[in-house]
Motif scaffolding. Structure first.
Motif, short mmCIF file in Angstrom:
data_model
loop_
_atom_site.label_atom_id
_atom_site.label_comp_id
_atom_site.label_asym_id
_atom_site.label_seq_id
_atom_site.Cartn_x
_atom_site.Cartn_y
_atom_site.Cartn_z
N GLU A 27 -14.45 -67.88 12.62
CA GLU A 27 -15.81 -68.36 12.40
C GLU A 27 -15.81 -69.87 12.61
O GLU A 27 -15.34 -70.64 11.76
CB GLU A 27 -16.27 -67.99 10.99
N THR A 28 -16.33 -70.31 13.76
CA THR A 28 -16.28 -71.72 14.14
C THR A 28 -17.58 -72.43 13.80
O THR A 28 -18.51 -71.82 13.26
CB THR A 28 -16.00 -71.86 15.65
N ALA A 29 -17.66 -73.69 14.16
CA ALA A 29 -18.86 -74.48 13.86
C ALA A 29 -20.07 -73.99 14.63
O ALA A 29 -21.21 -74.23 14.21
CB ALA A 29 -18.59 -75.95 14.18
N SER B 248 -11.98 -68.83 8.73
CA SER B 248 -12.98 -69.88 8.83
C SER B 248 -12.37 -71.15 9.43
O SER B 248 -11.39 -71.68 8.91
CB SER B 248 -13.57 -70.18 7.46
N GLU C 297 -14.66 -73.82 10.45
CA GLU C 297 -15.98 -74.40 10.65
C GLU C 297 -15.94 -75.87 11.01
O GLU C 297 -16.96 -76.46 11.34
CB GLU C 297 -16.84 -74.17 9.40
#
Length: 353
Positions: free
Chosen positions: A188-190, A225, A227
């Protein structure tokens, strides 16, 4: 080169070329630990390791000082395989004082490294021109070459050579990489999700292995994550992990994201590939970010590339004098730390960039 860097280079030139006795501790005490031993010094564009080979009398009369200095310089970053430009016109003649004309031998420095220069002197001495006896000098040179060979071997063991990979192997792993229906890990990236196979991640990274096999949420949900990272940076990291190549043409910011992830997750192969490619992306706009990453991650080769680029760029030198870089970048370039402003910061497959 900064004013401090130029002053230190002049001091090293004077020490190595003019003093009657070499005292390693004196020079160590006067230089910062990050002095760039690959930079030219003096008016003739020689690098420090080649300056040691200017005078046979001083070399043989102070053999221990000569070898101690050479060993320290090699350990501090001097490159015995670094060649001077072929167009360098500097040359040196050695002779024995009792028969200067009969025993004179001359070697041109252009195109030579410290290793090949020492070998050139040895070849010239072996002719024993004029009945010269160069026994003491050849002994010094042979021990010098032993030090150089040991340094090259140590660095080769630390940075093993790249092994060519057949295109068919790359294509197989590219196919695996593109089997998104079988991906079972989500990053789950930015700016979105990127997926991969857990078996590949488990094999490549001890950090990701610990996360995915734990009872924490990463292990149970197979969601990781990141993010603070862009999807393009995560995708580049995965491209390099699966195939060691990419179809994309990433900018330096994407490269730095991939480098940060590889370093964070202890995937040394990807760290090496990306850090090897970053020197090609050095420019005034990218310099601060790349140099900062090189220092914070302890990437010696990338640090040397940044020092070399920074010493030759008038714009970087102006920014250095203005204290525009973070403290550790200022120090990398040989300047005192300051209250620096933080820096703002047709396609084909690219193999190792």
């Amino acid at each position: 080169m900064s004013e401090d860097g130029s002053r230190r280079a002049d001091m090293v030139w004077g020490f190595l070329s003019l003093w009657d006795l070499w005292d390693c501790e004196t020079l160590q005490n006067k230089l910062p630990s990050n002095f760039d031993w690959t930079q030219p010094i003096g008016n003739d564009g020689l690098v420090p390791l080649t300056v040691l080979l200017l005078d046979p009398a001083r070399m043989s009369n102070n053999k221990s000082g000569f070898l101690k200095l050479a060993e320290w310089m090699l350990k501090s970053g001097a490159d015995p395989e670094q060649r001077l430009p072929a167009e360098n016109t500097f040359f040196r003649s050695w002779f024995q004082k009792d028969k200067p004309d009969a025993t004179r031998i001359t070697v041109s420095f252009g195109g030579h490294s410290a290793i090949t220069l020492a070998v050139a002197w040895l070849h010239a001495m072996q002719e024993a021109k004029g009945g010269a006896n160069w026994g003491n000098e050849t002994g010094c040179l042979r021990e010098f070459l032993t030090l150089c060979a040991s340094t090259v071997a140590t660095r080769a063991a630390r940075d093993p050579p790249t092994v060519p990979m057949r295109q068919s192997v790359v294509e197989v792993w590219e196919s695996v990489r593109n089997m998104t229906a079988t991906h079972n890990v989500i990053f789950e990236t930015a700016d979105g999700q990127v997926t991969a196979h857990d078996v590949v991640l488990l094999a490549a990274s001890p950090v990701l292995k610990a996360m995915l096999e734990s009872s924490m949420k990463e292990g149970s949900s197979k969601r990781i994550s990141v993010e603070d990272s862009s999807s393009s940076g995560v995708s580049l990291f995965l491209d390099m992990l699966y195939t060691g190549s990419t179809w994309d043409d990433p900018d330096y910011k994407t490269m730095l994201v991939a480098l940060d992830l590889a370093h964070r997750w202890q995937v040394t192969g990807v760290v090496d590939m990306v850090s090897d490619a970053l020197p090609q992306m050095l420019a005034v706009d990218s310099f601060a970010d790349i140099a900062e990453a090189a220092v914070l991650k302890g990437l010696d080769a990338l640090q040397r590339a940044c020092r070399g680029f920074g010493s030759k760029s008038e714009e970087i030198q102006a920014m250095l004098q203005a204290g525009s870089f973070p403290d550790h970048v200022q120090r990398l370039l040989g300047a005192s730390a300051t209250h620096a402003c933080e820096p703002g910061a047709s396609k084909g497959r690219r193999r190792s960039f």
